[in-house]
Design a protein around this motif. Sequence first.
Motif, PDB file in Angstrom:
ATOM      1  N   ASP A 189       0.538  -1.274  -0.343  1.00 42.75           N
ATOM      2  CA  ASP A 189      -0.112  -0.229  -0.061  1.00 42.75           C
ATOM      3  C   ASP A 189       0.977   1.415   0.048  1.00 42.75           C
ATOM      4  O   ASP A 189       0.498   1.806  -0.970  1.00 42.75           O
ATOM      5  N   ARG A 199       0.811   3.594  -3.810  1.00 46.30           N
ATOM      6  CA  ARG A 199       0.186   5.058  -3.389  1.00 46.30           C
ATOM      7  C   ARG A 199       0.954   6.332  -2.386  1.00 46.30           C
ATOM      8  O   ARG A 199       0.430   6.725  -3.221  1.00 46.30           O
ATOM      9  N   ARG A 200       2.225   5.859  -2.500  1.00 41.27           N
ATOM     10  CA  ARG A 200       3.220   7.041  -2.061  1.00 41.27           C
ATOM     11  C   ARG A 200       4.356   6.976  -2.453  1.00 41.27           C
ATOM     12  O   ARG A 200       4.712   7.526  -2.928  1.00 41.27           O
TER      13      ARG A 200
END
Length: 360
Positions: A59, A63-64
């Motif tokens: 994740d 996502r980042r």
Amino acid sequence: MKIIDVRAYGIQTPVTTSFNWRKGLPGSGAVREQGILRIITDEGIEGIAVTQRAGMTVDYVQRRLKGMLIGKDPLLKEKLWHEIWEMDRLEEFQIMYMGLVDMALWDITAKKAGMPLYQLIGGNSDRVQAYASTVTYDTTEQFLQVADACIERGYRAIKLHAWGDARKDAKLCQDLRNHVGEEIILMYDGSAGFNLQEAIYLGKALEEADYHWYEEPMREFSIWNYKKLCDELTIPILAAETSDGCHYNAADFIVQGACDMIRTGTLLKGGITGSLRIAHLADSFGMKAEIHGGDQANVQLACGIPNNSFFEVLVWGKGDSIGFGYPDVDRDGYISAPQGPGIGYTFDWEEIEREANVQC
């Protein structure tokens, strides 16, 4: 050099042997999680980092982190460390992820240099003394039997994770000292299970039994409580293992007199960069910076700094089923650092991609 791809894998493996921690903490669970970060460069050098969460790793990367890393120079580790520190202001990364990217970048740097990481970051020794760090057992007799097995294996130092009852744990610690004699180094880890009064009581029992250190007896959000504990006891207090804030927080513990030794380590203290800052900060105060357990990355760190004494190896099981979290300990109780370029991780990526429960 530029980063051209970033991949993450989350692997969940059923656990065949479970174990317990103190009352109030969950045990090992039914599944072992592993998150793997893989940073690929245009020179064909890859950086690898490993952590203890599976889905969370994928994740965060998807996502980042992937978007911020593509196209960057992986050798600019300080710049990227601070970019992630800034991102944490809003993201509030789980503590294990403050240094995950940094570890992979140091892996790339050491491979580029053609050196094992411990030599690149300073180089103090090619091996480190290990101590056996127990899980929590049901009875005193089981603890004593495991201690005997560890000594037979070559360990000359043992740390207890006990029940979280100050009076019972005090007696166990004294019973263990009587059992193993004066030559074995003993430590105790409270896993943040006590209030200040309980921690003082237990600490005095550890002093009587000549324990080497007293680790994390209380939650680490109260520096004032730790200062009070240090004022009351003569046994060295080892603290700041799970506190957020990396070297900034470690500095507060040190200057407030709230510890006698400081914890560092790649997993919880901002990777190699954050861990080195803590180690160098502690050294300027003449203080030990003791490395948390883990894998090759923390072995490299332990061998790279002068003010670490031990490497923690988790021990679980009993009798013929006893297991060690880091198997490569020699008969003298030492672990040698991997000697190839980088940290020393090796993976079969085709197999990883087949077995990963989640990936990006």
